[in-house]
Scaffold this active site. Structure first.
Site, PDB file in Angstrom:
ATOM      1  N   THR A  86      45.778  31.173  12.130  1.00 47.47           N
ATOM      2  CA  THR A  86      44.923  31.242  10.940  1.00 47.47           C
ATOM      3  C   THR A  86      43.713  30.339  11.182  1.00 47.47           C
ATOM      4  O   THR A  86      43.552  29.316  10.519  1.00 47.47           O
ATOM      5  CB  THR A  86      45.680  30.796   9.671  1.00 47.47           C
ATOM      6  OG1 THR A  86      46.347  29.540   9.943  1.00 47.47           O
ATOM      7  CG2 THR A  86      46.717  31.802   9.244  1.00 47.47           C
ATOM      8  N   ASN A 211      48.583  17.748   5.594  1.00 43.05           N
ATOM      9  CA  ASN A 211      47.638  17.590   6.696  1.00 43.05           C
ATOM     10  C   ASN A 211      46.373  16.861   6.250  1.00 43.05           C
ATOM     11  O   ASN A 211      45.834  16.027   6.976  1.00 43.05           O
ATOM     12  CB  ASN A 211      47.281  18.954   7.304  1.00 43.05           C
ATOM     13  CG  ASN A 211      48.265  19.339   8.405  1.00 43.05           C
ATOM     14  OD1 ASN A 211      49.194  18.592   8.700  1.00 43.05           O
ATOM     15  ND2 ASN A 211      48.063  20.493   9.005  1.00 43.05           N
ATOM     16  N   ALA A 255      42.712   3.706  15.174  1.00 46.72           N
ATOM     17  CA  ALA A 255      41.295   4.079  15.258  1.00 46.72           C
ATOM     18  C   ALA A 255      41.048   4.798  16.574  1.00 46.72           C
ATOM     19  O   ALA A 255      41.695   4.514  17.582  1.00 46.72           O
ATOM     20  CB  ALA A 255      40.440   2.819  15.162  1.00 46.72           C
ATOM     21  N   CYS A 263      45.004  21.934  13.960  1.00 49.64           N
ATOM     22  CA  CYS A 263      45.366  21.931  12.528  1.00 49.64           C
ATOM     23  C   CYS A 263      44.419  21.149  11.625  1.00 49.64           C
ATOM     24  O   CYS A 263      43.857  21.711  10.685  1.00 49.64           O
ATOM     25  CB  CYS A 263      46.788  21.416  12.369  1.00 49.64           C
ATOM     26  SG  CYS A 263      47.998  22.559  13.049  1.00 49.64           S
TER      27      CYS A 263
HETATM   28  N1  LIG Z   1      49.828  24.321  16.523  1.00 50.22           N
HETATM   29  C1  LIG Z   1      50.395  23.465  15.677  1.00 50.22           C
HETATM   30  O1  LIG Z   1      50.641  22.308  15.990  1.00 50.22           O
HETATM   31  C2  LIG Z   1      50.762  23.928  14.288  1.00 50.22           C
HETATM   32  C3  LIG Z   1      51.602  23.123  13.510  1.00 50.22           C
HETATM   33  C4  LIG Z   1      51.957  23.565  12.238  1.00 50.22           C
HETATM   34  C5  LIG Z   1      51.453  24.768  11.757  1.00 50.22           C
HETATM   35  N2  LIG Z   1      50.626  25.525  12.532  1.00 50.22           N
HETATM   36  C6  LIG Z   1      50.166  26.813  12.009  1.00 50.22           C
HETATM   37  O2  LIG Z   1      50.925  27.848  12.623  1.00 50.22           O
HETATM   38  C7  LIG Z   1      50.098  29.011  12.819  1.00 50.22           C
HETATM   39  C8  LIG Z   1      50.127  29.414  14.278  1.00 50.22           C
HETATM   40  O3  LIG Z   1      49.531  28.377  15.030  1.00 50.22           O
HETATM   41  P1  LIG Z   1      49.618  28.331  16.621  1.00 50.22           P
HETATM   42  O4  LIG Z   1      48.998  27.061  17.044  1.00 50.22           O
HETATM   43  O5  LIG Z   1      50.997  28.639  17.037  1.00 50.22           O
HETATM   44  O6  LIG Z   1      48.661  29.572  16.968  1.00 50.22           O
HETATM   45  P2  LIG Z   1      48.429  30.256  18.389  1.00 50.22           P
HETATM   46  O7  LIG Z   1      47.039  30.774  18.329  1.00 50.22           O
HETATM   47  O8  LIG Z   1      48.845  29.339  19.470  1.00 50.22           O
HETATM   48  O9  LIG Z   1      49.454  31.486  18.398  1.00 50.22           O
HETATM   49  C9  LIG Z   1      49.343  32.649  17.622  1.00 50.22           C
HETATM   50  C10 LIG Z   1      49.962  33.797  18.404  1.00 50.22           C
HETATM   51  O10 LIG Z   1      50.087  34.934  17.555  1.00 50.22           O
HETATM   52  C11 LIG Z   1      49.828  36.094  18.307  1.00 50.22           C
HETATM   53  N3  LIG Z   1      49.526  37.191  17.377  1.00 50.22           N
HETATM   54  C12 LIG Z   1      48.466  37.326  16.551  1.00 50.22           C
HETATM   55  N4  LIG Z   1      48.566  38.466  15.847  1.00 50.22           N
HETATM   56  C13 LIG Z   1      49.727  39.070  16.216  1.00 50.22           C
HETATM   57  C14 LIG Z   1      50.387  40.277  15.824  1.00 50.22           C
HETATM   58  N5  LIG Z   1      49.889  41.083  14.887  1.00 50.22           N
HETATM   59  N6  LIG Z   1      51.549  40.575  16.424  1.00 50.22           N
HETATM   60  C15 LIG Z   1      52.075  39.776  17.369  1.00 50.22           C
HETATM   61  N7  LIG Z   1      51.497  38.605  17.770  1.00 50.22           N
HETATM   62  C16 LIG Z   1      50.334  38.264  17.195  1.00 50.22           C
HETATM   63  C17 LIG Z   1      48.704  35.676  19.210  1.00 50.22           C
HETATM   64  O11 LIG Z   1      48.593  36.525  20.338  1.00 50.22           O
HETATM   65  C18 LIG Z   1      49.146  34.250  19.600  1.00 50.22           C
HETATM   66  O12 LIG Z   1      49.957  34.253  20.753  1.00 50.22           O
HETATM   67  C19 LIG Z   1      48.724  28.635  12.287  1.00 50.22           C
HETATM   68  O13 LIG Z   1      48.599  29.066  10.959  1.00 50.22           O
HETATM   69  C20 LIG Z   1      48.724  27.131  12.344  1.00 50.22           C
HETATM   70  O14 LIG Z   1      47.880  26.549  11.405  1.00 50.22           O
HETATM   71  C21 LIG Z   1      50.292  25.138  13.793  1.00 50.22           C
END
Ligand SMILES: NC(=O)c1ccc[n+]([C@@H]2O[C@H](COP(=O)([O-])OP(=O)(O)OC[C@H]3O[C@@H](n4cnc5c(N)ncnc54)[C@H](O)[C@@H]3O)[C@@H](O)[C@H]2O)c1
Length: 434
Positions: A86, A211, A255, A263
């Site tokens: 997202t 966050n 700091a 995020c």
């Molecule tokens: N990265 C973090 O530390 C973290 C921590 C907490 C929450 N989040 C939240 O979790 C969510 C995912 O974050 P992330 O860092 O894992 O993202 P990312 O970009 O690493 O991974 C997303 C994955 O989803 C796949 N994808 C997208 N559309 C798809 C579909 N229709 N079908 C199948 N696969 C699909 C993409 O190819 C990608 O591999 C976000 O909303 C983020 O804010 C992330």
């Protein structure tokens, strides 16, 4: 439980792997065939400590599989988790929900029986209702409930965070969906990790508020650090004195060069947009973002000052470019602001990062990537510590000082100190807030 995890990024892959370790049957789906091919070969597309071992043992146990075929994966699932990205939408700072909504439509088409459709992605308040609306439009008679289950794991410590969470937040409205979610998280419940049941909107907001609060602590201490520099205080002592107060706590009071990562920047931005849209501006968070931008600019000035006002023609050795240690994630890393400013200022920049190169190469044009810190520092005019990887925490500073052309250091993570740098032979040293 049979669980489908849509998205195998930092959150989806860790969540899917850990759910399978709880004993559930998990199918992870991604639309990028290269990622799925790697996973099928037992390779992990991201760097996350310990993930490869947990993945391997659950694949071997037959509980964890990977596919690009979303429809086949959704067939017969008790719960379908949406863990797609997202990111910040270009232009307006909102969360871009394109991937979430596309996944919701695909899931609706594929459902074969009752399932809980769980949003794990960080999404603005109202998104789960919208997911439900979109799904009902595609399949008016499909049997499902939606649930909000935001994720709080930290990259670099993701397995531990998932297996031993401070809390699990579950926003559900039907008893049937609650029963499925309770069963999924039963192993954590049995070990008495708190499971917080809320309404859907509250669950969605808990994630943004958490966050934003953590980002606030970081910007707060960074602004105090700037004041410390003017008044002769040491922000490390100030943070320690503050953090011992149980009401404040010592976490997130380090700091540094400003927060980054996948995020905080996007979630603070999205929260301010949510607030503006609902006529309740989140003024503290708006300021937090402005302070973070100023912090990064202050770091650039610090390096320039240290180099006598200009880096033009100078060789600058930058240690660490990922947004924090123990991850290869470069999204919104402070290095993406600081390093281009150095390159733009005419510096020859050498970069060392144990896992940053794969992502960083395209994002940081014009720099030279070097494996080893000592090789990179040889003949350099300045050393900049940007990410405190363990290997940069115990440098032989005396050796560094000898091999550099001019031994000066901008330590943007306060790993060392004036005294130890001077003793090692550094001519000049600048930390943050000291
Ligand atoms: N990265 C973090 O530390 C973290 C921590 C907490 C929450 N989040 C939240 O979790 C969510 C995912 O974050 P992330 O860092 O894992 O993202 P990312 O970009 O690493 O991974 C997303 C994955 O989803 C796949 N994808 C997208 N559309 C798809 C579909 N229709 N079908 C199948 N696969 C699909 C993409 O190819 C990608 O591999 C976000 O909303 C983020 O804010 C992330």
């Amino acid at each position: 439980m049979k669980i489908t995890m849509i998205g195998t990024g930092y959150v989806g892959l860790v969540s899917g792997v850990c759910f399978s370790d709880f004993g559930h049957e998990v199918i992870c789906v991604d639309k990028v065939p290269e990622k799925i091919d790697m996973l099928k070969r037992g390779e992990v597309p991201i760097y996350e400590p310990g993930l490869d071992a947990v993945l391997a043992r659950n694949v071997a146990a037959g509980r964890l599989t990977f596919t690009t075929d979303l429809a086949a994966a959704v067939d017969g699932a008790d719960a379908v988790f949406i863990a797609v990205g997202t990111p910040t939408r270009r232009g307006d700072g909102h969360a871009d929900l394109t991937y979430v909504m596309a996944a919701a439509e695909e899931i609706a088409q594929a459902l074969t029986g009752y399932a809980v459709v769980v949003t794990k992605s960080t999404v603005p308040v109202g998104t789960n209702r919208e997911v439900e609306r979109v799904m009902r439009k595609v399949r008016p008679n499909a049997e499902f409930d939606v649930a909000s289950n935001p994720e709080f794991l930290r990259e670099g410590a993701a397995i531990d965070d998932f297996m031993k969470p401070d809390r699990v937040v579950v926003g559900v409205e039907s008893d049937r969906a609650k029963a499925v979610m309770d069963e999924i998280y039963r192993p954590l419940y049995l070990r008495e990790f708190p499971i917080v049941h809320t309404g859907i909107e509250s669950a969605e907001l808990i994630k943004y508020a958490s966050n934003a609060f953590l980002a606030t602590k970081i910007s707060f201490i960074n602004e105090i650090a700037a004041l410390c520099e003017r008044v002769g205080a040491d922000v490390k002592s100030v943070a320690k004195g503050m953090g011992l107060d149980g009401r404040i706590g010592n976490k997130f009071l380090h700091a540094g060069p400003g927060y980054g990562g996948s995020c905080f920047p996007k979630d603070t931005s999205a929260l301010t947009r949510i607030g503006q849209e609902h006529g309740v501006p989140q003024r503290i968070v708006e300021t937090v973002i402005a302070v973070n931008d100023a912090t990064k600019r202050h770091m650039i000035d610090k390096i320039l000052d240290l180099c006598g006002g200009s880096v033009n023609g100078k060789t600058v050795c930058v240690l660490g470019v990922t947004f924090k240690p123990e991850t290869d994630d470069m999204r919104d890393a402070p290095s993406l602001t600081i390093v281009p400013a150095l390159v733009g200022g005419g510096a020859k920049v050498r970069v060392v990062d144990p896992y940053g190169r794969r992502e960083g190469e395209a994002l940081l044009p014009g720099v030279e990537w070097i494996e080893d810190a000592y090789t990179a520092a040889t003949g350099a005019d300045a050393l900049v510590i940007l990410t405190e990887w363990n290997q940069f925490r115990a440098l032989d500073l005396a050796r560094m000082a000898t091999i550099m052309n001019t031994p000066i250091m901008a330590d943007l993570r306060n790993v060392y100190g004036h005294k130890s740098a001077a003793q090692a032979g550094f001519q000049a040293y600048e930390g943050v807030g000291r």
